[in-house]
Design an enzyme around this catalytic site. Structure first.
Site, PDB file in Angstrom:
ATOM      1  N   LEU A  92       0.695  -0.568   0.413  1.00 45.86           N
ATOM      2  CA  LEU A  92      -0.150   0.082  -0.009  1.00 45.86           C
ATOM      3  C   LEU A  92       0.877   0.713  -0.198  1.00 45.86           C
ATOM      4  O   LEU A  92       0.658   2.040  -0.877  1.00 45.86           O
ATOM      5  CB  LEU A  92      -1.186  -0.325   1.525  1.00 45.86           C
ATOM      6  CG  LEU A  92      -1.602   0.895   1.364  1.00 45.86           C
ATOM      7  CD1 LEU A  92      -2.827   1.057  -0.041  1.00 45.86           C
ATOM      8  CD2 LEU A  92      -1.961   0.913   2.893  1.00 45.86           C
ATOM      9  N   HIS A  95       1.600   4.000  -2.632  1.00 46.59           N
ATOM     10  CA  HIS A  95       1.200   4.522  -4.054  1.00 46.59           C
ATOM     11  C   HIS A  95       2.053   6.025  -3.186  1.00 46.59           C
ATOM     12  O   HIS A  95       1.060   6.189  -1.462  1.00 46.59           O
ATOM     13  CB  HIS A  95       0.032   4.163  -3.458  1.00 46.59           C
ATOM     14  CG  HIS A  95      -0.388   2.732  -3.974  1.00 46.59           C
ATOM     15  ND1 HIS A  95      -0.371   3.193  -5.696  1.00 46.59           N
ATOM     16  CD2 HIS A  95      -0.217   1.624  -3.175  1.00 46.59           C
ATOM     17  CE1 HIS A  95      -1.083   1.962  -5.861  1.00 46.59           C
ATOM     18  NE2 HIS A  95      -0.984   1.007  -5.236  1.00 46.59           N
ATOM     19  N   ARG A  96       2.256   7.056  -3.378  1.00 48.50           N
ATOM     20  CA  ARG A  96       3.403   8.028  -2.546  1.00 48.50           C
ATOM     21  C   ARG A  96       2.260   9.543  -3.208  1.00 48.50           C
ATOM     22  O   ARG A  96       1.817   9.548  -2.278  1.00 48.50           O
ATOM     23  CB  ARG A  96       4.789   8.130  -3.357  1.00 48.50           C
ATOM     24  CG  ARG A  96       5.558   6.547  -3.053  1.00 48.50           C
ATOM     25  CD  ARG A  96       6.534   6.797  -4.032  1.00 48.50           C
ATOM     26  NE  ARG A  96       5.854   6.355  -5.790  1.00 48.50           N
ATOM     27  CZ  ARG A  96       6.979   7.063  -6.258  1.00 48.50           C
ATOM     28  NH1 ARG A  96       7.683   6.654  -6.540  1.00 48.50           N
ATOM     29  NH2 ARG A  96       6.788   6.382  -7.271  1.00 48.50           N
ATOM     30  N   LEU A 104       1.139   1.481  12.691  1.00 42.52           N
ATOM     31  CA  LEU A 104       2.253   0.749  13.722  1.00 42.52           C
ATOM     32  C   LEU A 104       3.531   0.799  13.960  1.00 42.52           C
ATOM     33  O   LEU A 104       3.680  -0.171  12.919  1.00 42.52           O
ATOM     34  CB  LEU A 104       0.619  -0.312  14.463  1.00 42.52           C
ATOM     35  CG  LEU A 104       1.452  -1.192  15.316  1.00 42.52           C
ATOM     36  CD1 LEU A 104       0.214  -1.993  16.220  1.00 42.52           C
ATOM     37  CD2 LEU A 104       1.994  -2.133  14.906  1.00 42.52           C
ATOM     38  N   ARG A 107       9.278  -1.201  17.092  1.00 43.49           N
ATOM     39  CA  ARG A 107       9.788  -1.378  16.931  1.00 43.49           C
ATOM     40  C   ARG A 107       9.451  -0.950  18.675  1.00 43.49           C
ATOM     41  O   ARG A 107      10.081  -1.053  19.795  1.00 43.49           O
ATOM     42  CB  ARG A 107      10.132   0.068  16.907  1.00 43.49           C
ATOM     43  CG  ARG A 107      11.235   0.015  15.589  1.00 43.49           C
ATOM     44  CD  ARG A 107      12.095   1.075  15.346  1.00 43.49           C
ATOM     45  NE  ARG A 107      13.314   1.379  15.959  1.00 43.49           N
ATOM     46  CZ  ARG A 107      13.730   2.160  15.770  1.00 43.49           C
ATOM     47  NH1 ARG A 107      13.329   3.463  14.866  1.00 43.49           N
ATOM     48  NH2 ARG A 107      15.195   2.392  16.289  1.00 43.49           N
ATOM     49  N   ASN A 188      -6.594  11.785  -1.343  1.00 38.54           N
ATOM     50  CA  ASN A 188      -7.505  12.847  -2.111  1.00 38.54           C
ATOM     51  C   ASN A 188      -8.295  11.614  -3.240  1.00 38.54           C
ATOM     52  O   ASN A 188      -7.496  11.243  -3.308  1.00 38.54           O
ATOM     53  CB  ASN A 188      -6.544  13.811  -2.612  1.00 38.54           C
ATOM     54  CG  ASN A 188      -5.766  13.758  -4.018  1.00 38.54           C
ATOM     55  OD1 ASN A 188      -5.730  13.336  -4.778  1.00 38.54           O
ATOM     56  ND2 ASN A 188      -4.601  14.181  -3.749  1.00 38.54           N
ATOM     57  N   ARG A 199      -5.183  -2.015  -7.134  1.00 35.88           N
ATOM     58  CA  ARG A 199      -5.262  -2.961  -6.475  1.00 35.88           C
ATOM     59  C   ARG A 199      -6.575  -4.052  -6.330  1.00 35.88           C
ATOM     60  O   ARG A 199      -6.880  -4.265  -5.906  1.00 35.88           O
ATOM     61  CB  ARG A 199      -4.960  -2.373  -4.933  1.00 35.88           C
ATOM     62  CG  ARG A 199      -3.448  -1.791  -4.735  1.00 35.88           C
ATOM     63  CD  ARG A 199      -2.124  -2.065  -5.108  1.00 35.88           C
ATOM     64  NE  ARG A 199      -0.793  -1.739  -5.356  1.00 35.88           N
ATOM     65  CZ  ARG A 199       0.102  -2.046  -4.950  1.00 35.88           C
ATOM     66  NH1 ARG A 199      -0.027  -3.721  -5.521  1.00 35.88           N
ATOM     67  NH2 ARG A 199       1.078  -1.862  -4.889  1.00 35.88           N
TER      68      ARG A 199
END
Ligand SMILES: Cc1cc2nc3c(=O)[nH]c(=O)nc-3n(C[C@H](O)[C@H](O)[C@H](O)COP(=O)(O)OP(=O)(O)OC[C@H]3O[C@@H](n4cnc5c(N)ncnc54)[C@H](O)[C@@H]3O)c2cc1C
Length: 249
Positions: A92, A95-96, A104, A107, A188, A199
């Site tokens: 996922l 997609h930038r 989450l 670490r 957006n 996808r």
């Protein structure tokens, strides 16, 4: 706990406030996000009087048809996705453009109580699921044991929070791709549409495809005009897929 489908929550949607000095002649029902996009589009030509008598639905259909997708970038929707795997979010976040993510942290968060997402291809087949579950449980046991030993190994680190982080970031190496994660995603409408087109297609991996189809169903209720051209269908592999009439607006 084993997740068998994603859990989706809408956290934020556009709230449109029309300026008194530039009223638009609206026609037809629309959501705030859709009106915001129409308002922005009409500003370009100062066509608030709506000379072509187009409803918001007709106006935005034409925007999609003409691939004037920049107008759709004004409307942002934020969703909380849970019950998705780390391998899904790895895909996922590729997609930038137009996307923001907060996920989450393995670490900081104790994964000794982590949940897992059953891969769709394994669902409903007891033998496969049993084998898969055994592997998940074994991995989790190893994770717990490693954290314990690493905490002891780094007992000299005074800051307990830092010590725990050191232990968890090393021990997470044994956690499987199917480990459940949570992610807040803002995008957006132009960006959502592009990602969903890719996808929800038949070539996409099954878990992210299932998520994309669920998101399309959600958006068809949340902002029906923006997503009216997306069609969900049963593909030859007997699973849902979706396609849109307008490619990458
Ligand atoms: C079925 C499927 C299989 C895949 N398999 C693999 C795989 O095996 N390995 C792998 O690494 N990835 C894989 N991917 C991921 C894929 O390569 C993309 O990273 C992902 O789909 C995001 O697409 P994007 O870059 O177009 O999206 P975004 O980053 O959201 O970009 C959207 C659009 O903005 C423009 N844009 C964004 N950034 C730039 C830039 N820097 N320069 C110019 N234009 C830009 C482009 O037009 C781009 O299409 C797969 C994707 C799919 C859907």
């Amino acid at each position: 706990m084993y997740f068998r489908e994603p859990r989706l929550s809408v956290l934020a949607r556009p709230a449109f406030t029309e300026p008194d000095h530039l009223p638009v002649q609206w026609i037809g029902d629309a959501t705030d996000g859709e009106r915001l996009a129409e308002f922005a589009g009409r500003l370009c030509y100062m066509s608030q009087k709506n000379p072509a008598n187009r409803s918001t639905s007709e106006y935005l259909e034409n925007i999609k048809k003409q691939a004037h997708g920049s107008v759709l970038e004004h409307a942002n929707y934020t969703l909380l996705l849970e019950g998705v795997s780390r391998s899904l979010t790895h895909e996922l976040v590729r997609h930038r453009a137009g996307f923001a993510y907060s996920q989450l942290s393995q670490r900081y968060v104790d994964e000794s109580v982590a949940d897992f997402v059953v891969p769709p291809a394994i669902l409903g087949e007891d033998a496969l699921e049993g084998q898969w579950r055994a592997q998940m449980e074994e991995a989790q046991r190893t994770y717990v044991a490693l954290v314990e030993q690493l905490m002891a190994r780094y007992a000299w680190v005074e800051d307990r929070v830092h010590r725990r982080k050191m232990a968890r970031e090393a021990a997470r190496g044994v956690l499987p791709n199917s480990t459940e994660t949570k992610i807040v995603v803002t995008a957006n409408v132009r960006a959502w549409r592009t990602m969903l087109e890719l996808r929800a297609g038949e070539g996409a991996e099954l878990e992210i495809r299932r998520l994309a189809v669920a998101l399309i169903r959600l958006f068809k209720v949340e902002a029906p005009i923006f997503f009216s051209d997306f069609e969900v269908y049963e593909a030859a592999d007997r699973r849902d897929a979706a396609r849109s009439s307008y490619h990458k607006v």
